[in-house]
Each structure stands twice: as C-alpha cells, then as structure tokens.
Write a protein that holds these residues in place. Structure first.
Motif, PDB file in Angstrom:
ATOM      1  N   ALA A   1       6.789  -0.890  -9.065  1.00 15.24           N
ATOM      2  CA  ALA A   1       6.982  -2.218  -9.663  1.00 15.24           C
ATOM      3  C   ALA A   1       8.332  -2.282 -10.384  1.00 15.24           C
ATOM      4  N   ALA A   2       8.671  -1.205 -11.091  1.00 17.48           N
ATOM      5  CA  ALA A   2       9.945  -1.180 -11.827  1.00 17.48           C
ATOM      6  C   ALA A   2      11.132  -1.181 -10.858  1.00 17.48           C
ATOM      7  N   ASN A   3      11.010  -0.428  -9.757  1.00 18.61           N
ATOM      8  CA  ASN A   3      12.073  -0.439  -8.736  1.00 18.61           C
ATOM      9  C   ASN A   3      12.300  -1.851  -8.218  1.00 18.61           C
ATOM     10  N   PHE A   4      11.205  -2.551  -7.970  1.00 17.92           N
ATOM     11  CA  PHE A   4      11.291  -3.902  -7.418  1.00 17.92           C
ATOM     12  C   PHE A   4      11.979  -4.849  -8.401  1.00 17.92           C
TER      13      PHE A   4
ATOM     14  N   ALA B   1       5.278  -8.463 -11.344  1.00 13.14           N
ATOM     15  CA  ALA B   1       5.231  -7.243 -10.522  1.00 13.14           C
ATOM     16  C   ALA B   1       4.537  -6.162 -11.336  1.00 13.14           C
ATOM     17  N   ALA B   2       3.426  -5.658 -10.836  1.00 14.58           N
ATOM     18  CA  ALA B   2       2.682  -4.682 -11.634  1.00 14.58           C
ATOM     19  C   ALA B   2       1.949  -3.686 -10.746  1.00 14.58           C
ATOM     20  N   ALA B   3       1.499  -2.596 -11.368  1.00 17.85           N
ATOM     21  CA  ALA B   3       0.806  -1.546 -10.622  1.00 17.85           C
ATOM     22  C   ALA B   3      -0.704  -1.765 -10.611  1.00 17.85           C
ATOM     23  N   PHE B   4      -1.302  -1.577  -9.439  1.00 17.23           N
ATOM     24  CA  PHE B   4      -2.753  -1.624  -9.266  1.00 17.23           C
ATOM     25  C   PHE B   4      -3.118  -0.450  -8.356  1.00 17.23           C
ATOM     26  N   PRO B   5      -3.312   0.735  -8.916  1.00 19.30           N
ATOM     27  CA  PRO B   5      -3.584   1.905  -8.064  1.00 19.30           C
ATOM     28  C   PRO B   5      -4.882   1.704  -7.280  1.00 19.30           C
ATOM     29  N   ILE B   6      -4.789   1.793  -5.974  1.00 19.43           N
ATOM     30  CA  ILE B   6      -5.956   1.514  -5.132  1.00 19.43           C
ATOM     31  C   ILE B   6      -6.945   2.679  -5.206  1.00 19.43           C
ATOM     32  N   SER B   7      -8.185   2.408  -4.871  1.00 24.42           N
ATOM     33  CA  SER B   7      -9.184   3.472  -4.895  1.00 24.42           C
ATOM     34  C   SER B   7     -10.175   3.323  -3.747  1.00 24.42           C
ATOM     35  N   ILE B   8     -11.300   3.991  -3.873  1.00 26.93           N
ATOM     36  CA  ILE B   8     -12.281   4.059  -2.788  1.00 26.93           C
ATOM     37  C   ILE B   8     -13.637   3.551  -3.277  1.00 26.93           C
ATOM     38  N   ASP B   9     -14.545   3.404  -2.326  1.00 28.75           N
ATOM     39  CA  ASP B   9     -15.921   3.065  -2.666  1.00 28.75           C
ATOM     40  C   ASP B   9     -16.605   4.373  -3.096  1.00 28.75           C
ATOM     41  N   THR B  10     -16.402   4.738  -4.344  1.00 27.58           N
ATOM     42  CA  THR B  10     -16.806   6.064  -4.832  1.00 27.58           C
ATOM     43  C   THR B  10     -18.311   6.301  -4.655  1.00 27.58           C
ATOM     44  N   GLN B  11     -19.082   5.328  -5.082  1.00 28.90           N
ATOM     45  CA  GLN B  11     -20.529   5.495  -5.001  1.00 28.90           C
ATOM     46  C   GLN B  11     -20.985   5.613  -3.548  1.00 28.90           C
ATOM     47  N   GLY B  12     -20.394   4.777  -2.699  1.00 27.91           N
ATOM     48  CA  GLY B  12     -20.733   4.816  -1.265  1.00 27.91           C
ATOM     49  C   GLY B  12     -20.485   6.205  -0.687  1.00 27.91           C
ATOM     50  N   PHE B  13     -19.353   6.800  -1.050  1.00 27.28           N
ATOM     51  CA  PHE B  13     -19.025   8.130  -0.536  1.00 27.28           C
ATOM     52  C   PHE B  13     -19.964   9.182  -1.075  1.00 27.28           C
ATOM     53  N   GLU B  14     -20.248   9.080  -2.369  1.00 29.27           N
ATOM     54  CA  GLU B  14     -21.143  10.054  -2.972  1.00 29.27           C
ATOM     55  C   GLU B  14     -22.525   9.980  -2.320  1.00 29.27           C
ATOM     56  N   GLU B  15     -22.983   8.766  -2.071  1.00 33.40           N
ATOM     57  CA  GLU B  15     -24.302   8.611  -1.445  1.00 33.40           C
ATOM     58  C   GLU B  15     -24.307   9.151  -0.026  1.00 33.40           C
ATOM     59  N   LEU B  16     -23.252   8.820   0.710  1.00 34.69           N
ATOM     60  CA  LEU B  16     -23.150   9.311   2.083  1.00 34.69           C
ATOM     61  C   LEU B  16     -23.172  10.840   2.105  1.00 34.69           C
ATOM     62  N   ALA B  17     -22.441  11.445   1.163  1.00 35.98           N
ATOM     63  CA  ALA B  17     -22.343  12.914   1.123  1.00 35.98           C
ATOM     64  C   ALA B  17     -23.697  13.566   0.844  1.00 35.98           C
TER      65      ALA B  17
ATOM     66  N   PHE C   1       1.760  -3.138  -6.736  1.00 39.34           N
ATOM     67  CA  PHE C   1       2.218  -1.847  -6.219  1.00 39.34           C
ATOM     68  C   PHE C   1       1.190  -0.791  -6.585  1.00 39.34           C
ATOM     69  N   GLN C   2       1.304   0.381  -5.940  1.00 35.00           N
ATOM     70  CA  GLN C   2       0.392   1.478  -6.287  1.00 35.00           C
ATOM     71  C   GLN C   2       0.680   2.021  -7.688  1.00 35.00           C
ATOM     72  N   LEU C   3       1.991   2.175  -8.001  1.00 37.44           N
ATOM     73  CA  LEU C   3       2.361   2.841  -9.253  1.00 37.44           C
ATOM     74  C   LEU C   3       3.347   1.991 -10.051  1.00 37.44           C
ATOM     75  N   PRO C   4       3.403   2.187 -11.360  1.00 31.69           N
ATOM     76  CA  PRO C   4       4.367   1.444 -12.188  1.00 31.69           C
ATOM     77  C   PRO C   4       5.815   1.643 -11.714  1.00 31.69           C
TER      78      PRO C   4
ATOM     79  N   HIS D   1       0.809  -1.222   0.000  1.00 36.72           N
ATOM     80  CA  HIS D   1       0.000   0.000   0.000  1.00 36.72           C
ATOM     81  C   HIS D   1       0.841   1.271   0.000  1.00 36.72           C
ATOM     82  N   ILE D   2       2.118   1.134   0.320  1.00 34.96           N
ATOM     83  CA  ILE D   2       2.982   2.325   0.390  1.00 34.96           C
ATOM     84  C   ILE D   2       3.961   2.293  -0.786  1.00 34.96           C
ATOM     85  N   PRO D   3       4.709   3.346  -1.006  1.00 34.79           N
ATOM     86  CA  PRO D   3       5.610   3.344  -2.172  1.00 34.79           C
ATOM     87  C   PRO D   3       6.695   2.280  -2.022  1.00 34.79           C
ATOM     88  N   PHE D   4       7.199   1.790  -3.131  1.00 30.22           N
ATOM     89  CA  PHE D   4       8.379   0.925  -3.073  1.00 30.22           C
ATOM     90  C   PHE D   4       9.557   1.760  -3.567  1.00 30.22           C
TER      91      PHE D   4
END
Ligand code: GDG
Length: 477
Positions: free
Chosen positions: A197-200, A227-243, A191-194, A161-164
């Motif tokens: 993954a490349a550093n690794f 080794a690849a990047a998978f940028p994490i995200s949020i429950d967008t719809q859940g947040f929008e509904e809550l807001a 990893f979060q970013l390509p 979850h943190i940078p490599f």
C-alpha cells in the motif's frame, strides 16, 4: 434484473469437468476466495464475472450451487496477449521482485487494455444503481477506472493478491502511469501488506502528482482513494474440520505407510512457479542428506508441484530444471524403494491436500516473493493436535503473521539448511508452543474476517468522502 454486488475476476470460480458419459459440467473450483465471497454474494444478490478457461465463445450466464456466474469468453489471441503475455509474462515477474525477467511487448499491452475494457463494459451492464463492484487482482488493474468513467454511481473496490513492487521496479513499466490511474478508479485499493500500500501511494504521488496523506490519495475531482493492507486468509475452520474427518485420517496413515513410515516427512506444495523457490529448497535438503545429518531411511521430502501456466516458456524451462534436479538428487541419495524426494507433478482434490498436510512433520514454504501464501496457513489450520513444524520464507506475506515459524531467507542455502535441520530436530515442547501460537493467529484472522474488513473499509471510504471533504466533491457524480 441487475445485481447489487459484482465480483470481477480474471477467472470464474469453476472448472469444466468431464462426466463419465463424455458430456461436461461446471464444478466449483476449491478456493478460499469463493468461500469468503460466497456468503456476501448470496446476501447481496451478487454475480461473478470472469473467464471460465478455454476459448469457447458466446457462453450464456449460468448458475453453480445457486451462485450467478457470468462467463466472459476469451479468444486464443486474447489468452496469449492478455493472460499469458502481459499478466503472466510482464506483470507477474515484475511484481515479484524480478525473480524472472519481465518482457515488455506493446501488443501484449494492447490486448490487456482491450480485455480490461470488455470486463469493465460488462460489469457496468450488470451492476444496479449504486451497486458494489469488487475487482480482483493484477489481470484487471485498468477495470476500476474504466468502470468509474461508465458508472460514477458505483462503489468500486480493488484487491491485489500479489505483492505491489517498490517504485524502483514498477518504474520500468512503459505503461506505469496508465496502471496507476487504472487503480485510482477504485474507492479502496487493497493490498496483502502495508508495504504494498505504501509503495502504491508513493508512486501515485511521484508519478501521477496527486496529493496524498498517509493511506489516502486526493484526486483533483474531489474523490478520495484509500490504499490499505488486508492480509488474505483461509477458511480455517473448514480446513480443520476436513483434516479431522475419518477419510482424511485414514488417508494420512496410508500416505505415511506408502512412504515407508519414515521418522519425518518434509512437504512442499506449490504451483510449479519460479517465485516459489522449489529448486533452492530441494538443493538445501539434498545437502543435508549429503552431509549425513539424516538419510533416506529417516526422512523423505514430498514435493507436490501443481501444473501451472504451461504455455508460458519460463514455466516450461522451470519444469525441465526441476525434473533434472529431482532426478539427480534421487540418483545420488535414493535407495531401492526409498527415494530422497517423492516428486508429484499433479493437482489433487482438497481431501488429498489435507491428508498430505496431516502426514507432514515439516512443511516447507520458501518462496522468493509471495503475496501471502495460503498453503502455509492451510498447513497450520490442519494441525488440530498442535503437532508439526513450519519452515517459512521471510518473503512470503504470511511471514508477517506466522512469526513462530522457522523463518528463512530462501537465497541463503546454508540458512535454509540450518532451519530445516532445526525443525527436524526440534523437541515436542517447542513444536507445540510454536504451532499453538500460529493456530491462534489463523483462527482469529480467517478469510471471513478478511472479506468483512475489506467490505467495511470500502463502505467507510465513501462515507469519509461525503462527510469529511464535502467542499471538494464538486465534479463528483
Ligand atoms: C496467489 C498469490 C496469495 C494448490 N494446489 C492444489 C490446490 N491448491 C490451492 C492451495 C491454496 C491455493 O491453491 C494456492 O494459494 P497460494 O497462496 O499458496 O499461492 P498462489 O496460487 O500463488 O496464489 C498468493 C493467493 O493468491 C491468495 O491471495 O496468497 O501469494 O500468489 O489454497 O490449497 N488445491 C487443490 N488441489 C491442488 O492440487 N484442491
């Protein structure tokens, strides 16, 4: 009975909460990770293995909202050595560009190994034949290899979850090779970013001597690790509904009026962590006041600093420094009933977070280094009316996706001042255009898409191994 999916994480996704009668219960801790993984866990008969916090020993497995949780106890020594020590005193600063100085202690390392071993042993016991094990984050980097040795039949994924860090920094670690080999126990390292993954992959080639090609590592035993990047995200719809709920809407109004209904509200929400750049952003803001670009009648900066790692010395120091700075800024610029900075050292329920996001005109996210930064995405998700501005550090993973934010270098105080001022003065058309574009991004790339793409890639790596390199799977088992 075993499980077809095992999540291994340092923490369980629950907190112990006191009931009014003095007894306690487990409550789900709000977080994107559990939201993302929950549907898969239910579908796949999953279990989550992790530490529930505290030092209670011999805890029994339990269920919260129908999710199977397997608590791992930690002793006070393990918390000190594995968690506060090696994880947060060595790895955390090293992986975040040396924002603070990492400490290297052999006893911390020993404790890290021992705890990883215990988690791996337990995962091996819980997993069914051929099950999928998904190991989370920097506290658990040795688990993939330990688990692979015990259970070669498993499919193992790892996500950081943190940078490599780049090789130049990682190389400082006395145990660099062990950590790389630990991760190579996985079939897929995410990893979060390509760049991470490349550093690794580069380190694996240089330090361990394995053959690599693009994002693949070829091990002598015939296994392939991707080794690849998978940028994490949020429950967008859940947040929008809550807001949009009436409660949050009412609370938003209350917050604005409690702050004196200023023209503009700036907001920062961070764990009180030295990577988050809280100090620099408040200094930049104070200089804008000192330069008379606006005053405390026009604007207020709400800074929520969520207590974090309070046993670690560096964090105690940070708290003192932040307290002092806020005191000085308010002393210099505040008026009665009108502080320059409204500073809150506390954590809040999700609803309150949503109301704060809604109340804010300018969200300020300025980490020196951050794997992703979900707060930036949550702010965007909450702006269902396309209002609001985001000032975002180039060094947050989120900056790769949220290109329409006011991007800043947090080391450049003048640059930050200009960006804060531009966001303050921006016209509505510009704001809406930027926010619309960012909202499109977080809607498309939400946390469900993240979990899905990781799972799919994990399945593919194994297929790749079977179909593409059959001649090399000789010692495979
Ligand atoms: C690590 C990486 C990466 C915060 N305070 C409260 C609260 N939160 C929630 C936020 C957000 C999450 O915690 C914080 O996530 P961030 O991404 O901003 O930062 P880290 O804690 O450093 O997370 C980071 C992340 O892992 C995921 O991979 O993005 O780069 O460092 O969701 O809303 N939630 C509630 N009360 C609070 O007081 N309810």
């Amino acid at each position: 009975m075993g499980h077809d999916l095992v999540i291994v994480a340092n923490r369980l996704p629950v907190d112990r909460a006191e009931r009014p009668d003095g007894t306690s219960e487990w409550r789900p801790s709000p977080g994107g990770l559990v939201t993302a993984i929950e549907p898969v866990m239910r579908a796949e008969n999953g279990v989550w293995l992790g530490w529930p916090g505290g030092t209670e020993q011999d805890l029994e497995p339990f269920e919260v909202d129908g999710l199977d949780l397997h608590p791992m106890s930690m002793t006070a020594e393990e918390i000190e050595g594995h968690y506060e020590g090696f994880s947060n005193g060595t790895l955390w600063p090293l992986y975040h560009d040396l924002v603070a100085k990492p400490e290297f202690h052999r006893e911390w390392w020993d404790s890290y190994v021992a705890v990883n071993r215990r988690f791996a042993d337990q995962a091996a016991e819980l997993a069914n034949e051929g099950a999928l094990v998904w190991v989370q984050d920097y506290q658990m980097q040795l688990v993939p290899q330990m688990l692979r040795e015990l259970r070669p039949d498993l499919r193992i994924g790892f996500y950081l979850h943190i940078p490599f860090p780049p090789a130049e920094l990682f190389q400082q670690l006395p145990w660099r090779r062990q950590l790389l080999e630990g991760l190579l126990g996985a079939d897929l390292v995410g990893f979060q970013l390509p760049g991470g993954a490349a550093n690794f992959v580069r380190l694996v080639r240089q330090r361990v001597g394995h053959k690599t090609h693009r994002d693949l590592v070829y091990l002598p035993d015939g296994r392939t690790v991707r080794a690849a990047a998978f940028p994490i995200s949020i429950d967008t719809q859940g947040f929008e509904e809550l807001a949009q709920t009436p409660e949050v809407t009412a609370r938003t109004k209350e917050i604005r009026s409690a702050l004196g209904d200023p023209r503009k509200i700036f907001l920062g929400i961070d764990r009180l962590d030295y990577t988050k750049g809280i100090y620099a952003r408040l200094r930049a803001y104070a200089e804008l006041l000192a330069d008379d670009h606006f005053d405390v009648e026009d604007a207020v900066f709400v800074q929520v600093a969520v207590p974090s790692r309070e046993q670690v010395e560096e964090y105690q120091r940070l708290r003192d420094e932040t307290d002092r700075l806020v005191g000085r800024i308010n002393g210099d610029h505040g008026k009665i009933g009108r502080p320059a900075i409204s500073y809150l050292h506390s954590s809040y329920p999700r609803e309150e977070m949503a109301a704060l996001y809604r109340a804010a005109d300018i969200m300020v996210v300025t980490p020196y280094r951050d794997g992703m930064n979900l707060v930036a995405k949550e702010y965007v998700a909450s702006q269902y009316d396309d209002a609001g501005a985001l000032v975002l550090s180039e060094f947050a993973g989120a900056a790769d996706e949220l290109r329409q934010a006011w991007l800043v270098n947090p080391y450049d105080i003048n640059g930050m001042k200009s960006a804060l001022l531009e966001a303050y003065q921006a016209d509505e058309k510009d704001l809406v255009k930027r926010m619309k574009a960012m909202r499109k991004t977080v809607k498309k790339h939400d946390v469900a898409a993240w979990a899905d793409s990781f799972m799919t890639a994990l399945a593919d790596v194994r297929d790749h191994r079977k179909t593409v390199r059959p001649s090399r799977s000789r010692s495979d088992g």
